[in-house]
Design a protein around this motif. Structure first.
Motif, PDB file in Angstrom:
ATOM      1  N   ASP A  43       5.483  -7.352  -1.441  1.00  0.00           N
ATOM      2  CA  ASP A  43       5.029  -6.233  -2.277  1.00  0.00           C
ATOM      3  C   ASP A  43       3.519  -6.258  -2.479  1.00  0.00           C
ATOM      4  OD1 ASP A  43       7.579  -5.242  -2.514  1.00  0.00           O
ATOM      5  OD2 ASP A  43       8.008  -6.308  -4.387  1.00  0.00           O
ATOM      6  N   ASN A  44       2.980  -7.418  -2.867  1.00  0.00           N
ATOM      7  CA  ASN A  44       1.536  -7.524  -3.078  1.00  0.00           C
ATOM      8  C   ASN A  44       0.760  -7.287  -1.782  1.00  0.00           C
ATOM      9  OD1 ASN A  44       1.445  -7.977  -5.817  1.00  0.00           O
ATOM     10  ND2 ASN A  44       1.584 -10.192  -5.640  1.00  0.00           N
ATOM     11  N   ILE A  47       0.720  -3.632  -1.144  1.00  0.00           N
ATOM     12  CA  ILE A  47      -0.245  -2.935  -1.999  1.00  0.00           C
ATOM     13  C   ILE A  47      -1.652  -3.083  -1.433  1.00  0.00           C
ATOM     14  CG2 ILE A  47      -1.378  -2.948  -4.265  1.00  0.00           C
ATOM     15  CD1 ILE A  47       1.355  -3.751  -5.453  1.00  0.00           C
ATOM     16  N   ILE A  51      -3.903   0.115  -0.060  1.00  0.00           N
ATOM     17  CA  ILE A  51      -5.219   0.377  -0.657  1.00  0.00           C
ATOM     18  C   ILE A  51      -6.305   0.228   0.402  1.00  0.00           C
ATOM     19  CG2 ILE A  51      -6.933  -0.400  -2.328  1.00  0.00           C
ATOM     20  CD1 ILE A  51      -4.651   0.964  -3.683  1.00  0.00           C
ATOM     21  N   LEU A 119      -0.510   7.617  -4.647  1.00  0.00           N
ATOM     22  CA  LEU A 119       0.073   6.483  -3.932  1.00  0.00           C
ATOM     23  C   LEU A 119       1.319   5.982  -4.659  1.00  0.00           C
ATOM     24  CD1 LEU A 119      -3.006   4.350  -2.784  1.00  0.00           C
ATOM     25  CD2 LEU A 119      -1.648   5.974  -1.456  1.00  0.00           C
ATOM     26  N   ASN A 120       2.298   5.547  -3.879  1.00  0.00           N
ATOM     27  CA  ASN A 120       3.562   5.077  -4.434  1.00  0.00           C
ATOM     28  C   ASN A 120       3.468   3.578  -4.733  1.00  0.00           C
ATOM     29  OD1 ASN A 120       6.206   4.825  -5.221  1.00  0.00           O
ATOM     30  ND2 ASN A 120       7.055   4.952  -3.150  1.00  0.00           N
ATOM     31  N   ILE A 121       2.966   3.259  -5.952  1.00  0.00           N
ATOM     32  CA  ILE A 121       2.786   1.872  -6.370  1.00  0.00           C
ATOM     33  C   ILE A 121       3.510   1.669  -7.694  1.00  0.00           C
ATOM     34  CG2 ILE A 121       1.091   0.106  -7.052  1.00  0.00           C
ATOM     35  CD1 ILE A 121      -0.928   1.528  -5.255  1.00  0.00           C
ATOM     36  N   SER A 122       4.181   0.547  -7.820  1.00  0.00           N
ATOM     37  CA  SER A 122       4.931   0.239  -9.045  1.00  0.00           C
ATOM     38  C   SER A 122       3.996   0.274 -10.259  1.00  0.00           C
ATOM     39  CB  SER A 122       5.575  -1.137  -8.923  1.00  0.00           C
ATOM     40  OG  SER A 122       6.197  -1.505 -10.129  1.00  0.00           O
ATOM     41  N   ARG A 125       2.121  -2.758 -11.409  1.00  0.00           N
ATOM     42  CA  ARG A 125       1.118  -3.325 -10.497  1.00  0.00           C
ATOM     43  C   ARG A 125      -0.101  -2.410 -10.355  1.00  0.00           C
ATOM     44  NH1 ARG A 125       0.654  -7.809 -10.560  1.00  0.00           N
ATOM     45  NH2 ARG A 125      -0.252  -8.018  -8.476  1.00  0.00           N
ATOM     46  N   MET A 126      -0.155  -1.329 -11.148  1.00  0.00           N
ATOM     47  CA  MET A 126      -1.270  -0.393 -11.031  1.00  0.00           C
ATOM     48  C   MET A 126      -2.593  -1.019 -11.458  1.00  0.00           C
ATOM     49  SD  MET A 126      -0.629   2.402  -9.528  1.00  0.00           S
ATOM     50  CE  MET A 126      -2.271   3.016  -9.825  1.00  0.00           C
ATOM     51  N   ALA A 129      -3.722  -3.038  -8.609  1.00  0.00           N
ATOM     52  CA  ALA A 129      -4.088  -2.130  -7.513  1.00  0.00           C
ATOM     53  C   ALA A 129      -5.478  -1.536  -7.744  1.00  0.00           C
ATOM     54  CB  ALA A 129      -3.054  -1.020  -7.390  1.00  0.00           C
ATOM     55  N   TYR A 133      -8.727  -1.905  -5.436  1.00  0.00           N
ATOM     56  CA  TYR A 133      -9.450  -0.724  -4.957  1.00  0.00           C
ATOM     57  C   TYR A 133     -10.956  -0.879  -5.164  1.00  0.00           C
ATOM     58  CZ  TYR A 133     -10.914   4.138  -4.481  1.00  0.00           C
ATOM     59  OH  TYR A 133     -11.548   5.285  -4.096  1.00  0.00           O
TER      60      TYR A 133
END
Length: 509
Positions: A43-44, A47, A51, A119-122, A125-126, A129, A133
């Motif tokens: 997952d990480n 992400i 990004i 973006l489809n991010i949990s 975890r924003m 993210a 970025y």
């Protein structure tokens, strides 16, 4: 300008340095990626890649400016005008600072909105993210500002320094991979910080080296209007081709996805990775050769420039053909040993992609000559139109045939159709006609390729697929290419140099 003998020695030395760099970095890079994926988790890592993939769109600007800066610095080195060389360096720095400011403004407005709302991010975890970025944007700015420094190293043909910095970057990345297991904070954020620190470190390495060794690498606020106009015009035409290429590539990927699903995209990704790895074997040679083509053209050494263009085409093709031929013939076995599950059509995609690269590599040195001349408009328009036509024809052929193979086949067909125009487009600069190019390069290459393929196919038809056949095919193809290259590709002068070199080595024993 140095003598041709000195240039040839430097070319051979630089090519060997770049090959050494490649062999060392490829293995470390694969191992580092494995460790990073294991420590970050899927997952990480996903992400970071989504990004990074978004920020990478801004790298279109970097790639176009890299070519522009490298061309203008190398050209002025060839003319020997030290004052204009320094002005070119300072102007390129100032242009990139202005472009960096524009990119940061876009990234912190439109880009930030896209990351947070599209973006489809949990949700949990924003925060991480957003940190990633910001680090990615800062890393981009660092790399953009370092372009004139890295271009100076290549223009001066200091491939030892270039290779050393690349190796250090790979080693630092390995260090990151090892440090992630003991991260004192969120692993993804920690990874982003360390990647940013590497970008800053690389920039400092280039800055220190260039300040110490190259007199022109002294920054001033002055912007030469003529250089600014010429460089932006050059970069603008390059940007047109880059945009057309990205539109074509991403458009074809979307077409494949809409019609055949993600498995076909995976096959295309496999083909791209294999093609990129194999292509690196010839890219090292062209990286070392290209500055000499630009310098010789700038110094108005026309006959020597023609020699370099033809030599670049021949030897780039041979270096790629050595690796590509056994890969094309044994691709299904190679994929079965590399991948647990082979995506459908992956083998055919790889084969057609390698054939495309073999055609393209024959024109690499011609493209360098076109950039050296600065008159790139017609060339870039031709390639841009071709890219867009590939997308249009891919749409229609997929709709009619329902066969994904046509997307790669169409690319090959279109680039074969514009092969002759891309050769003769350089006629005004050094009077290379297609007849001349065919006689000096293509005729021998075609005979050697056909004979090598025929002989290499014999074990493919008579032996069972496996490691033994792969080894036999590789040995036979290598021997065939060497023998037929000596007979049909090399000039009398090149043959004599090889014989003298062999005799010299044997006499020392």
């Amino acid at each position: 300008m140095l003598t041709q003998t000195e240039n040839n020695k430097r070319l051979a030395k630089n090519t060997l340095l770049l090959y050494g760099r490649m062999l060392l970095t490829v293995g470390i890079s694969f191992y580092s990626t494995r460790l990073i994926l294991a420590n970050l988790g899927i997952d990480n890592y996903g992400i970071y890649n989504v990004i990074g993939g978004f920020v990478s769109m801004f790298y279109m600007v970097t790639s176009t400016m890299t070519q522009a800066v490298s061309r203008f610095l190398t050209f002025e080195l060839g003319t020997g005008n030290k004052k204009k060389l320094q002005q070119t360096f300072s102007t390129s720095i100032n242009i990139l600072l202005l472009l960096s400011l524009v990119v940061v403004l876009l990234a912190e407005t439109v880009g930030l909105w896209f990351v947070n709302y599209k973006l489809n991010i949990s949700p949990n975890r924003m925060n991480a993210a957003n940190w990633i970025y910001q680090f990615s944007v800062l890393s981009f700015v660092c790399e953009m500002i370092s372009v004139p420094y890295s271009a100076s190293v290549i223009s001066h043909e200091k491939m030892g320094a270039f290779a050393l910095v690349t190796i250090l970057k790979v080693l630092l990345t390995l260090g990151i991979a090892l440090m992630l297991s003991v991260s004192p904070i969120d692993k993804l954020v920690f990874y982003g910080i360390l990647v940013l620190l590497i970008s800053i470190s690389i920039q400092l390495m280039y800055w220190i080296y260039c300040r110490k060794h190259f007199h022109e690498c002294k920054y001033s606020l002055h912007i030469d209007k003529n250089i600014f106009k010429s460089m932006f015009g050059f970069a603008g035409w390059n940007f047109l081709t880059t945009c057309a290429s990205m539109l074509s590539s991403q458009g074809v990927s979307i077409l494949l996805n809409m019609n055949f699903g993600t498995a076909i995209n995976a096959a295309r990704g496999v083909a791209s990775q294999v093609n990129g790895t194999v292509g690196a074997f010839s890219k090292n040679f062209t990286t070392a050769l290209n500055p000499q083509i630009t310098k010789s053209y700038a110094a108005k050494e026309i006959e020597y420039t023609k020699l370099l263009v033809c030599k670049g085409a021949k030897f780039s093709y041979l270096l790629l053909f050595f690796i590509a031929l056994p890969c094309i013939l044994e691709i299904h076995f190679l994929l079965s040993q590399w991948l647990k599950e082979i995506p459908p059509y992956a083998g055919v995609f790889v084969q057609l992609s390698l054939i495309y690269s073999l055609v393209e590599v024959l024109l690499g040195s011609s493209e360098t000559l076109n950039r050296a001349s600065g008159k790139i408009r017609n060339f870039q328009i031709l390639v841009s139109i071709t890219q867009l036509l590939i997308l249009v024809f891919s749409y229609f052929t997929i709709s009619v045939t329902k066969n994904p193979i046509w997307t790669v086949a169409i690319t090959n067909i279109f680039y074969l159709l514009i092969f002759i125009p891309r050769v003769i487009i350089n006629k005004p600069f050094i009077n290379i006609t297609f007849t001349y190019y065919f006689k000096k390069v293509l005729s021998g290459i075609l005979i050697m390729s056909v004979l090598s393929i025929i002989i290499s196919l014999i074990p493919v038809y008579y032996l069972q697929e496996g490691w033994s056949r792969l080894i036999i095919v590789s040995v036979i193809s290598t021997i065939s290419i060497i023998v037929f290259s000596y007979l049909f590709v090399l000039t009398k002068g090149e043959k004599l140099k090889i014989l003298n070199f062999v005799q010299y080595k044997l006499s020392r024993k």
